[in-house]
Design a protein around this motif. Structure first.
Motif, PDB file in Angstrom:
ATOM      1  N   ARG A  92       7.948 -18.350  11.791  1.00 39.60           N
ATOM      2  CA  ARG A  92       8.465 -18.563  13.135  1.00 39.60           C
ATOM      3  C   ARG A  92       7.363 -18.895  14.131  1.00 39.60           C
ATOM      4  O   ARG A  92       7.527 -19.789  14.969  1.00 39.60           O
ATOM      5  CB  ARG A  92       9.230 -17.326  13.608  1.00 39.60           C
ATOM      6  CG  ARG A  92       9.832 -17.466  15.011  1.00 39.60           C
ATOM      7  CD  ARG A  92      10.677 -16.268  15.373  1.00 39.60           C
ATOM      8  NE  ARG A  92      11.810 -16.121  14.461  1.00 39.60           N
ATOM      9  CZ  ARG A  92      12.697 -15.133  14.546  1.00 39.60           C
ATOM     10  NH1 ARG A  92      12.579 -14.206  15.502  1.00 39.60           N
ATOM     11  NH2 ARG A  92      13.702 -15.069  13.688  1.00 39.60           N
ATOM     12  N   ASP A  93       6.232 -18.200  14.046  1.00 44.94           N
ATOM     13  CA  ASP A  93       5.166 -18.458  15.011  1.00 44.94           C
ATOM     14  C   ASP A  93       4.603 -19.871  14.837  1.00 44.94           C
ATOM     15  O   ASP A  93       4.224 -20.533  15.811  1.00 44.94           O
ATOM     16  CB  ASP A  93       4.051 -17.418  14.893  1.00 44.94           C
ATOM     17  CG  ASP A  93       3.380 -17.444  13.521  1.00 44.94           C
ATOM     18  OD1 ASP A  93       4.047 -17.791  12.528  1.00 44.94           O
ATOM     19  OD2 ASP A  93       2.179 -17.117  13.455  1.00 44.94           O
ATOM     20  N   LYS A  96       6.902 -22.386  16.506  1.00 44.00           N
ATOM     21  CA  LYS A  96       6.701 -22.409  17.960  1.00 44.00           C
ATOM     22  C   LYS A  96       5.485 -23.250  18.318  1.00 44.00           C
ATOM     23  O   LYS A  96       5.508 -24.015  19.285  1.00 44.00           O
ATOM     24  CB  LYS A  96       6.539 -20.983  18.486  1.00 44.00           C
ATOM     25  CG  LYS A  96       7.809 -20.152  18.429  1.00 44.00           C
ATOM     26  CD  LYS A  96       7.573 -18.763  19.010  1.00 44.00           C
ATOM     27  CE  LYS A  96       8.852 -17.934  18.985  1.00 44.00           C
ATOM     28  NZ  LYS A  96       8.628 -16.566  19.538  1.00 44.00           N
ATOM     29  N   ARG A  97       4.427 -23.120  17.548  1.00 44.10           N
ATOM     30  CA  ARG A  97       3.226 -23.913  17.800  1.00 44.10           C
ATOM     31  C   ARG A  97       3.499 -25.401  17.578  1.00 44.10           C
ATOM     32  O   ARG A  97       2.971 -26.247  18.292  1.00 44.10           O
ATOM     33  CB  ARG A  97       2.092 -23.436  16.896  1.00 44.10           C
ATOM     34  CG  ARG A  97       1.549 -22.063  17.281  1.00 44.10           C
ATOM     35  CD  ARG A  97       0.754 -21.438  16.156  1.00 44.10           C
ATOM     36  NE  ARG A  97      -0.289 -22.331  15.654  1.00 44.10           N
ATOM     37  CZ  ARG A  97      -0.925 -22.143  14.514  1.00 44.10           C
ATOM     38  NH1 ARG A  97      -0.605 -21.115  13.737  1.00 44.10           N
ATOM     39  NH2 ARG A  97      -1.871 -22.986  14.136  1.00 44.10           N
TER      40      ARG A  97
END
Length: 211
Positions: A92-93, A96-97
């Motif tokens: 998920r992170d 986002k990036r």
């Protein structure tokens, strides 16, 4: 059955077959089959030395679902490209990036970096028509690997996937309209047929997905 593709293992890095086999032949029934309502593929691993009578013309069946299931003969020029996983499989992170990078760069991860357009062997599968779902072997339950993608088009002008033979500013996509559909194959409403194989045995049935 119609002949769709013939690949020599020596020409495709990473493509492996049963012991003694050095060529993969893909055929299909040119009629819609459930559950995906697309051609039903058949895989044949062979020894090229055993092929003595080579057909000069492809026999055509009397009945086909659509003319778009009849490939236009063409020559392949394989080249290796770098792909990245379908976005839904990323942490998920990281997603986002990627979103931040897309906004700042004006580029798209899916179309420009993730999954190459056109026909391909190996790499990652896309799931842009449905949500991702498991592709498991019916015989042993193993997770299957992507063998091949049969696409309704080839190079769509995206710079990331420009073929080597079209390198250079003089070779613009609009000047080569046939680059988009050189085989004249159309899957569904312009989708792709993805073929998966079991990593445990070449004798196990393959799987398909239309995306």
């Amino acid at each position: 059955m119609l002949a769709v593709a013939q690949l020599y293992l020596r020409d495709v890095p990473g493509l492996a077959g049963p012991p003694g086999a050095d060529v993969l032949q893909l055929l299909w029934c040119p009629r819609d089959h459930r559950p995906h309502y697309c051609p039903s593929p058949m895989l044949r691993w062979r020894r090229s030395a055993d092929v003595t009578d080579v057909l000069t013309e492809q026999p055509e069946p009397e009945v086909m679902e659509y003319d778009s299931y009849l490939p236009l003969p063409c020559v392949l020029y394989p080249e290796q490209v770098v792909e990245y996983p379908y976005e839904d499989f990323l942490p998920r992170d990281l997603r986002k990036r990627i979103r931040t990078w897309e906004k700042s760069s004006g580029r798209r991860y899916f179309s420009e970096l993730s999954i190459a357009g056109g026909w391909k062997v190996g790499g990652y599968a896309a799931w842009n028509l449905t949500d991702p779902y498991p592709m498991v072997c019916e015989d042993c339950g193993a997770d299957m690997d992507l063998l091949m993608k049969i696409d309704s088009g080839e190079w769509d002008g995206t710079e990331s996937w420009r073929p080597l033979e079209d390198a250079g500013p003089e070779n613009e996509f609009n000047e080569h309209p046939n680059r988009w559909q050189p085989t004249e194959i159309t899957i569904g409403r312009g989708y792709a047929l993805w073929i998966f194989t079991c990593p445990v045995s070449f004798d196990h049935p393959h799987g398909v997905s239309m995306q």
